[in-house]
Scaffold this active site. Structure first.
Site, PDB file in Angstrom:
ATOM      1  N   ASN A 105       4.096   0.141  -3.354  1.00 53.42           N
ATOM      2  CA  ASN A 105       3.816  -0.581  -4.600  1.00 53.42           C
ATOM      3  C   ASN A 105       2.332  -0.495  -4.968  1.00 53.42           C
ATOM      4  O   ASN A 105       1.713  -1.480  -5.355  1.00 53.42           O
ATOM      5  CB  ASN A 105       4.231  -2.053  -4.466  1.00 53.42           C
ATOM      6  CG  ASN A 105       5.732  -2.230  -4.477  1.00 53.42           C
ATOM      7  OD1 ASN A 105       6.394  -1.948  -5.466  1.00 53.42           O
ATOM      8  ND2 ASN A 105       6.275  -2.690  -3.359  1.00 53.42           N
ATOM      9  N   ARG A 106       1.781   0.697  -4.832  1.00 50.25           N
ATOM     10  CA  ARG A 106       0.348   0.866  -5.076  1.00 50.25           C
ATOM     11  C   ARG A 106      -0.039   0.492  -6.497  1.00 50.25           C
ATOM     12  O   ARG A 106      -1.080  -0.129  -6.726  1.00 50.25           O
ATOM     13  CB  ARG A 106      -0.057   2.319  -4.801  1.00 50.25           C
ATOM     14  CG  ARG A 106       0.072   2.733  -3.356  1.00 50.25           C
ATOM     15  CD  ARG A 106      -0.257   4.203  -3.172  1.00 50.25           C
ATOM     16  NE  ARG A 106      -0.106   4.620  -1.789  1.00 50.25           N
ATOM     17  CZ  ARG A 106      -0.300   5.862  -1.362  1.00 50.25           C
ATOM     18  NH1 ARG A 106      -0.649   6.799  -2.233  1.00 50.25           N
ATOM     19  NH2 ARG A 106      -0.145   6.161  -0.090  1.00 50.25           N
ATOM     20  N   ASP A 107       0.783   0.885  -7.454  1.00 45.97           N
ATOM     21  CA  ASP A 107       0.459   0.596  -8.854  1.00 45.97           C
ATOM     22  C   ASP A 107       0.434  -0.903  -9.104  1.00 45.97           C
ATOM     23  O   ASP A 107      -0.485  -1.429  -9.740  1.00 45.97           O
ATOM     24  CB  ASP A 107       1.467   1.276  -9.785  1.00 45.97           C
ATOM     25  CG  ASP A 107       1.468   2.782  -9.607  1.00 45.97           C
ATOM     26  OD1 ASP A 107       0.384   3.375  -9.646  1.00 45.97           O
ATOM     27  OD2 ASP A 107       2.549   3.358  -9.411  1.00 45.97           O
ATOM     28  N   SER A 156      -2.582  -2.543  -7.390  1.00 51.07           N
ATOM     29  CA  SER A 156      -3.804  -2.241  -8.149  1.00 51.07           C
ATOM     30  C   SER A 156      -3.917  -3.148  -9.369  1.00 51.07           C
ATOM     31  O   SER A 156      -4.990  -3.692  -9.669  1.00 51.07           O
ATOM     32  CB  SER A 156      -3.801  -0.773  -8.594  1.00 51.07           C
ATOM     33  OG  SER A 156      -3.873   0.097  -7.492  1.00 51.07           O
ATOM     34  N   VAL A 194       0.836  -1.205   0.000  1.00 55.06           N
ATOM     35  CA  VAL A 194       0.000   0.000   0.000  1.00 55.06           C
ATOM     36  C   VAL A 194       0.869   1.252   0.000  1.00 55.06           C
ATOM     37  O   VAL A 194       0.556   2.249  -0.649  1.00 55.06           O
ATOM     38  CB  VAL A 194      -0.948  -0.006   1.220  1.00 55.06           C
ATOM     39  CG1 VAL A 194      -1.635   1.346   1.381  1.00 55.06           C
ATOM     40  CG2 VAL A 194      -1.986  -1.107   1.077  1.00 55.06           C
TER      41      VAL A 194
END
Length: 348
Positions: A92-94, A97, A89
């Site tokens: 490495n949000r991308d 997702s 979170v």
């Protein structure tokens, strides 16, 4: 005269967004219709954990402890080799997702979402998330999906934050080209403060130097052409419903996971709507506003979709399933221009 546009970002081209609903891409749409270029519009940042429970708002919930699982019970963080939910979170949000959307595309979703089973959280972000959970009466497990959060693209400006039209300045998230392919956490409010200060300083200089200049006739003619669209008229389509359709199309075909086939389908469907704008009803002053919001959302959506189609690589917040790697030949920007009711682009 001086005008400053600070109408926010373009995340609301997607039906799933945590941006305030009153942000309807009005600044992007206005600039496009005035012939002002947009830049980097393919780069939209998604937050991986957004509420997907029926009847609940699609807020982001930054839980850092818990298990994110698919319908098979597989832990998504472990499955894709991420160190922990908290680090995914945070850093490495991308990727998270994309992994969530890939699971759903592969049939491993739970009614179109994933489940997060919560653990006791003690850090500051999770305290906020838990408070939000209590206020919304959310029970574990919670259905989650990514949500559009921030747009790196926006209006092209010079070093003074002035557009190609003298006296028209841009501030905040509407400014394009500040964050490159992805925004670092914490830089959104900083951008608002810094751009506001720059604009305020340059407005004073502009007024001192050009106070007596008149607006150009070409701009006046353009404004008259735009206003002609807003006369009351009958139509079979309701503006707000058309705008919802646009945002659904964008989410399904130009969202977290993109490919040439999906984006072309997206553009085709958006152009069908564009060709039928004269069939949208404008029966009241309120619907004049709703029509304007629909048109601005449509034009901005097309700018995002065309930019995503042109960039044949994956970089930052832009991911192409058919071009999953970065390419050194694409260390470039895409400029989108709308003129004479047509879009064109330049790679710079």
């Amino acid at each position: 005269r001086v005008v400053v546009l600070a109408t926010g970002g373009a995340a609301n081209v997607f039906i799933r967004s945590d941006n305030p609903q009153q942000l309807t891409c009005d600044g992007h749409g206005a600039c496009l219709r005035l012939g002002i270029p947009l830049i980097d519009m393919e780069f939209i940042q998604f937050f991986p954990l957004g509420i997907a429970e029926p009847g609940k708002p699609s807020f982001m919930i930054p839980f850092t402890k818990g298990r994110l699982v698919n319908r098979l019970g597989e832990d998504i963080v472990m499955k894709y080799g991420l160190e922990s939910l908290g680090k995914a979170v945070g850093f490495n949000r991308d990727k998270l997702s994309r992994y969530i959307m890939l699971e759903i595309m592969n049939g491993n979703g739970v009614n179109g979402a994933l489940h997060i089973y919560l653990e006791e959280n003690i850090d500051e972000l999770s305290l906020f998330a838990n408070e939000l959970r209590r206020k919304l009466n959310l029970k574990s497990p919670i259905k989650v999906l990514p949500i559009a959060h921030f747009s790196m693209g926006g209006v092209e400006v010079d070093e003074n934050l002035e557009t190609s039209i003298n006296g028209l300045y841009i501030a905040g998230e509407l400014v394009g080209g500040v964050h490159g392919a992805n925004r670092l956490g914490g830089n959104a409010l900083t951008t608002c403060i810094v751009t506001a200060k720059i604009v305020a300083k340059n407005i004073l200089t502009y007024i001192d130097n050009r106070f007596r200049e008149k607006i150009g006739m070409d701009i006046e003619d353009n404004v008259k052409h735009i206003l002609n669209r807003y006369r009351l008229k009958d139509g079979k389509y309701i503006p707000s419903e058309v705008r919802s359709s646009i945002r659904n199309i964008m989410w399904l075909k130009a969202g977290v996971i993109r490919s040439e086939d999906l984006i072309k389908e997206c553009i085709g469907e958006l152009l069908d709507i564009y060709e039928n704008l004269d069939k949208i009803r404008i029966s009241s002053h309120d619907e004049v506003v709703r029509y304007s919001e629909t048109l601005n959302t449509l034009l901005t959506s097309l700018a995002v979709a065309y930019s995503a189609l042109i960039r044949k690589e994956s970089r930052g917040a832009h991911f192409r399933l058919d071009y999953p790697e970065e390419s050194s030949s694409w260390v470039k920007n895409i400029r989108i221009i709308y003129k004479d009711d047509r879009f064109r682009y330049e790679v710079i």
